[in-house]
Design an enzyme around this catalytic site. Structure first.
Site, PDB file in Angstrom:
ATOM      1  CB  SER A 274      27.893  -3.967  25.792  1.00 55.31           C
ATOM      2  OG  SER A 274      28.653  -2.831  25.389  1.00 55.31           O
TER       3      SER A 274
ATOM      4  CD  GLU B  97      42.579   2.391  14.205  1.00 57.64           C
ATOM      5  OE1 GLU B  97      43.574   2.315  13.880  1.00 57.64           O
ATOM      6  OE2 GLU B  97      42.085   3.700  14.937  1.00 57.64           O
TER       7      GLU B  97
END
Lengths: 286, 384
Positions: free
Chosen positions: B131, B246
């Site tokens: 980020s 995942e």
């Protein structure tokens, strides 16, 4: 551990959907809305398919399956808005003459209400003081009684939760279909995030309810069943309301099926176990 | 629909429980939460214990030095370690759960040999430089630039929300290598040594008062080109390989912890009389249904991932949307049970309530998750 449906379970669910598409399509649904009497030939067809005798042992003429399988066929019934006292008749299989085969229609007094009283061949509980009311749900004729709810079989709670799950999934599908097809401001309304997010929340509530209902069917745990009903009620009622909102003005018409899901979901949310009862049961387990 | 565990899975659980019972008392006392070096040593000491016992990298493929456990075994591991009160993955998070699996999937044999064993042993710590101040939900618009100069990339820019930056050895860094290309196609994945000249780490104080995160400023930092994983400008795909699938186990420990908190909360309510308030009592009942269902949804996702080798991020989005909201509700309910004590930072759950405010934002805001669910599962059109 493998929580997924087995091949047999998937086949059973698909077969139930096929049966309902063949015997209770949209025309039949809308006809039932205008003429609220039970289709006895469909009831017997359900009996022939093993819908009522599903959990009876084979030596008693049943299919010999368990709650997980029952939950799957009730989910399909809820999805199709199949009318009739399905839960009461299913639970009466093996104890009330003709219930298992669909030759009899069995209803049961549930607290201060009894559904399908005029159509029933057998009534369980005291309906002597029952008076007809103009039912909010065109697909569920209702009578009022002076009774209050005592103990309810947990299976009844779970199977109505499964119907709510099917209805919630159907409302999600209907909303998504409309959001794709309906154009305003030059694009499908489903391209607007405000609409998109309503649809996403509908799916989330449905999938959480699905995990809860299926797991409760596997464990048979009364607390899990109470939780499954609570979450499935929420998924069905809020799902139908959001579906109505996504449909805009069309959602407020008699012609759209949206209101049928909402009204049925409201009826079922009060059946067998209320939200307050569920919350108290679940709190007592902590 | 089978929720019972196989004999093999139960044996795995029994061995793990036995090991935890013997090993947890050997841990040093918990470190001061503000002492980052102490936290690092504590977390890495735990990782080393796992390594020595054969539990490190349980869910990593064996080729990468992991144990190749099934998703169900991983679920059992996370459930049992949480129930036993074992330390969290802590400072080892990025290495074990993202940078490591990325290198395992996309790195060269030399890169795997250099970086993976120290992660498993707890010798090296990774942080994540994804980020940026102007690239949050729209991560692919990141602007930290890397210019090739001989055998190095020269990196300039800034990163934010970087956990453990103060004590990390490595940073998995996303940089822009082609400013002309469409935004997803000009990004490169680099392993940046955190002791390189030009890196400044500044703690970022959150509304909870603590500095869980940091800002990282990069001023002409030289990163060897040999530290690039995957091809130049292919970094977005390299990153998504591990992000988009995942095993459905991302929040197992948290769900177990929430169920325990709920039980404690009910006990507190019975003691302080708030249990007699039907609104509060029923809210606790509702949360019981909620977290039980979230546990079942976890088992559902794990079962799905067993078949297809991972849960698509979409299934994870459904879970995360509901879980993050439910956990905030849990602490809001705790505040109702505590009454005036809910304003006392030294009382249990007060800080948890503040921390929980990030759950609907971190790792994809709820609004972004709803877009993902609507567009990728429900097939609704992308908006303008």
């Amino acid at each position: 551990m493998d929580f997924r449906l087995t091949e047999d379970q998937r086949a059973l669910k698909a077969a139930m959907r096929e049966l309902l598409e063949a015997r209770f399509d949209r025309d039949a649904l809308r006809a039932a809305v205008e003429r609220p009497e039970l289709d006895r030939s469909l009831w017997r067809a359900l009996g022939d398919a093993g819908f009522f005798s599903l959990r009876l042992p084979e030596r008693e003429g049943g299919v010999g399956l368990g709650l997980p399988e029952a939950v799957l066929v009730f989910e399909e019934a809820g999805r199709a808005l199949l009318p009739g006292p399905l839960v009461a008749t299913h639970l009466a299989a093996g104890t009330v003459e003709g219930a298992a085969t669909g030759e009899s229609v069995v209803t049961r007094v549930d607290g201060a209400l009894v559904a399908w009283l005029d159509e029933a061949d057998h009534v369980l509980g005291d309906a002597s003081d029952a008076t007809a009311i103009r039912s909010l749900d065109p697909l569920t004729p209702l009578h009022r009684t002076g009774g209050t709810r005592t103990a309810t079989a947990v299976e009844a709670v779970l199977l109505s939760a499964a119907e709510q799950l099917g209805s919630a999934a159907r409302s999600t599908d209907l909303a998504v279909q409309h959001a794709r097809d309906r154009e305003q401001f030059g694009q499908p309304v489903g391209a607007f995030q405000a609409v998109k997010h309503l649809c996403a929340d509908m799916l989330v509530r449905t999938e959480v309810a699905r995990a809860a209902v299926y797991a409760a069917a596997v464990t048979g745990d009364p607390y899990e069943i109470a939780g499954a009903k609570l979450l499935a009620d929420e998924a069905a009622v809020r799902g139908a309301r959001d579906c109505l909102q996504v449909h805009g003005g069309m959602g407020f018409t008699w012609e759209a099926d949206v209101h049928l899901h909402l009204k049925r979901a409201w009826v079922r949310a009060g059946q067998w176990q209320s939200a307050q009862q569920a919350a108290e049961t679940l709190a007592s387990a902590l | 629909m089978d929720l019972t565990y196989t004999d093999e899975e139960e044996a795995f659980r029994a061995r793990l429980r036995e090991w935890l019972a013997v090993s947890l008392p050997k841990l040093p006392p918990k470190p001061d939460p503000l002492d980052w070096p102490a936290r690092r040593s504590y977390d890495t000491a735990w990782q080393r214990m796992l390594y020595d016992a054969g539990y490190a990298g349980l869910h990593w493929p064996e080729a990468a030095g992991g144990r190749g456990a099934t998703p169900t075994q991983h679920l059992i591991y996370l459930e049992e370690t949480e129930k036993a009160g074992a330390p969290y993955v802590g400072a080892n998070f990025v290495g074990l759960l993202h940078a490591g699996p990325t290198i395992a999937a996309e790195g060269t044999p030399g890169q795997r040999a250099r970086w993976l064993p120290p992660v498993l042993r707890g010798d090296e710590i990774w942080c994540q430089g994804f980020s940026e101040p102007d690239a949050g939900s729209d991560l692919a618009s990141l602007r930290t630039k890397a210019v090739r100069d001989g055998d190095d990339y020269v990196v300039t820019g800034s990163k934010i929300w970087t956990s453990h930056a103060e004590v990390a050895d490595w940073c998995e860094l996303l940089v822009r290598t082609d400013p002309e290309a469409p935004k997803h196609r000009g990004i490169t994945w680099l392993a940046m040594p955190m002791d390189a000249p030009g890196i400044t780490v500044r703690p970022l104080r959150t509304l909870a008062g603590s500095a869980e995160f940091a800002e990282v400023f990069l001023d002409e930092v030289r990163v060897p080109a040999a530290n690039r994983v995957g091809a130049e400008n292919d970094g977005w795909r390299v990153t998504m390989v591990t992000l988009s699938f995942e095993r459905g186990t991302a929040f197992v420990g948290e769900v177990v912890a929430c169920r325990r908190t709920l039980t404690e909360l009910a006990a507190t309510a019975r003691q302080n009389g708030t249990w007699d308030d039907a609104t509060i009592r029923r809210q606790l009942g509702l949360l019981n249904a909620e977290f039980t269902a979230l546990w079942r949804l976890t088992q559902w996702n794990v079962s799905e991932s067993q078949r297809v080798g991972g849960v698509p991020g979409t299934g994870g989005s459904v879970f995360k949307l509901r879980y993050s909201h439910a956990r905030q509700e849990l602490y809001d309910t705790a505040a109702r049970v505590l009454g005036p004590d809910s304003l006392d930072l030294d009382r249990e759950w007060t800080l948890d309530r503040l921390s929980s405010l990030s759950y609907t934002i971190a790792a994809g805001t709820s609004q972004i998750q709803r877009n993902i669910v609507a567009e990728r599962i429900l097939g609704l059109p992308k908006g303008r």
